[in-house]
Enzyme design. Structure first.
Site, PDB file in Angstrom:
ATOM      1  N   ASP A 168       0.955  -0.898  -0.094  1.00  0.00           N
ATOM      2  CA  ASP A 168      -0.365  -0.088   0.066  1.00  0.00           C
ATOM      3  C   ASP A 168       1.001   0.980  -0.099  1.00  0.00           C
ATOM      4  O   ASP A 168       2.236   1.376   0.895  1.00  0.00           O
ATOM      5  CB  ASP A 168      -0.635   0.015   1.336  1.00  0.00           C
ATOM      6  CG  ASP A 168      -2.199   1.038   1.516  1.00  0.00           C
ATOM      7  OD1 ASP A 168      -3.039   0.836   1.446  1.00  0.00           O
ATOM      8  OD2 ASP A 168      -1.461   2.064   1.734  1.00  0.00           O
ATOM      9  N   ILE A 169       0.496   2.153  -0.287  1.00  0.00           N
ATOM     10  CA  ILE A 169       0.889   3.853  -1.113  1.00  0.00           C
ATOM     11  C   ILE A 169       0.738   3.689   0.653  1.00  0.00           C
ATOM     12  O   ILE A 169       0.136   4.779   0.897  1.00  0.00           O
ATOM     13  CB  ILE A 169       1.097   4.357  -2.666  1.00  0.00           C
ATOM     14  CG1 ILE A 169       1.156   3.517  -3.523  1.00  0.00           C
ATOM     15  CG2 ILE A 169       1.812   5.405  -1.908  1.00  0.00           C
ATOM     16  CD1 ILE A 169       1.140   4.239  -4.567  1.00  0.00           C
ATOM     17  N   ASN A 208      -2.773  13.022  -3.355  1.00  0.00           N
ATOM     18  CA  ASN A 208      -3.892  13.347  -3.760  1.00  0.00           C
ATOM     19  C   ASN A 208      -4.469  14.514  -2.961  1.00  0.00           C
ATOM     20  O   ASN A 208      -4.761  14.961  -4.042  1.00  0.00           O
ATOM     21  CB  ASN A 208      -4.746  12.009  -3.707  1.00  0.00           C
ATOM     22  CG  ASN A 208      -5.164  11.229  -4.754  1.00  0.00           C
ATOM     23  OD1 ASN A 208      -4.002  10.781  -5.670  1.00  0.00           O
ATOM     24  ND2 ASN A 208      -5.838  10.351  -4.586  1.00  0.00           N
ATOM     25  N   GLU A 213      -4.940   2.365  -4.100  1.00  0.00           N
ATOM     26  CA  GLU A 213      -3.218   2.756  -4.251  1.00  0.00           C
ATOM     27  C   GLU A 213      -2.802   1.166  -3.307  1.00  0.00           C
ATOM     28  O   GLU A 213      -1.766   0.839  -2.627  1.00  0.00           O
ATOM     29  CB  GLU A 213      -2.985   3.645  -3.059  1.00  0.00           C
ATOM     30  CG  GLU A 213      -2.876   3.519  -1.600  1.00  0.00           C
ATOM     31  CD  GLU A 213      -4.450   4.128  -1.064  1.00  0.00           C
ATOM     32  OE1 GLU A 213      -4.486   4.301  -0.019  1.00  0.00           O
ATOM     33  OE2 GLU A 213      -5.386   4.280  -2.046  1.00  0.00           O
ATOM     34  N   ASP A 247      -2.479   9.736  -9.571  1.00  0.00           N
ATOM     35  CA  ASP A 247      -2.922   8.749 -10.764  1.00  0.00           C
ATOM     36  C   ASP A 247      -1.556   8.386 -11.699  1.00  0.00           C
ATOM     37  O   ASP A 247      -0.549   7.106 -11.802  1.00  0.00           O
ATOM     38  CB  ASP A 247      -3.743   9.212 -12.336  1.00  0.00           C
ATOM     39  CG  ASP A 247      -5.051   9.422 -11.912  1.00  0.00           C
ATOM     40  OD1 ASP A 247      -4.944   8.939 -10.613  1.00  0.00           O
ATOM     41  OD2 ASP A 247      -5.611   9.821 -12.509  1.00  0.00           O
TER      42      ASP A 247
END
Length: 191
Positions: free
Chosen positions: A62-63, A70, A106, A79
């Protein structure tokens, strides 16, 4: 002439069908496999591992602080970040049978057939380092000035009494532990 036209028409239709099928298995944004294709491959590899008594490993990642990313940089930058991470993940894999897929949002997941826990951890660390090396600025992160990932690893030698979802759940729990312990970490799932 009629036979040649039919053959040409058939080949054009087959080419279009092949392109459509390939696109339906890919995540349009990141260029990696989509969740649907992951499900197909994972179930196939699970059955193969049962038949052959081989290890199967999953890497779930997971980021870190992606919502903040964002919010700070905007969705177009988000994106682009997802695309860069997806490409880095693909580039981090070295065997044709390994698969990276976008699991959702993500989150990404990697299937590593015939891979021991030790080797899966090596791949996971390579993935984490390669994403750090992208040096994508992330001023809203609490762990780094760049985009990082938290990673969970799980390995099993499946048998017919096991449920495949248990391996994913184990990797997901390890990912949760990586986030809880400070992020930008690789954690191995416990039994």
């Amino acid at each position: 002439p009629i036979l040649k036209a039919r053959v040409r028409n058939h080949l054009e239709l087959k080419t279009c069908r092949d392109i459509f099928e390939k696109r339906s298995l890919m995540d349009g944004l990141t260029g990696v496999a989509n969740r649907h294709y992951f499900d197909q491959v994972f179930n196939q590899e699970w059955r193969r591992a049962i038949r052959n008594c081989n290890p199967l490993s999953i890497i779930f990642l997971d980021i870190d602080f992606f919502k903040r990313y964002n919010d700070c940089y905007g969705h177009l930058a988000g994106d682009e970040c997802l695309r860069k991470v997806g490409m880095s993940l693909k580039d981090s894999l070295q065997r044709a049978g390994d698969l990276v897929a976008r699991y959702g949002g993500e989150e990404f997941i990697i299937v590593l057939p015939l891979t021991s826990e030790t080797d899966a951890v090596k791949v996971a660390e390579r993935v984490r380092r390669n994403i750090n090396a992208l040096m994508v600025a992330h001023e809203m992160s609490e762990v780094s000035e760049y985009v990082t990932v938290s990673v969970g690893v799980a390995t099993a030698i499946p048998d017919k009494d096991m449920v495949s979802a248990s391996l994913i759940a184990k990797a997901d729990e390890a990912l949760y532990q990586a986030k809880k312990k400070g992020r930008n970490l690789v954690i191995v799932g416990e039994e």
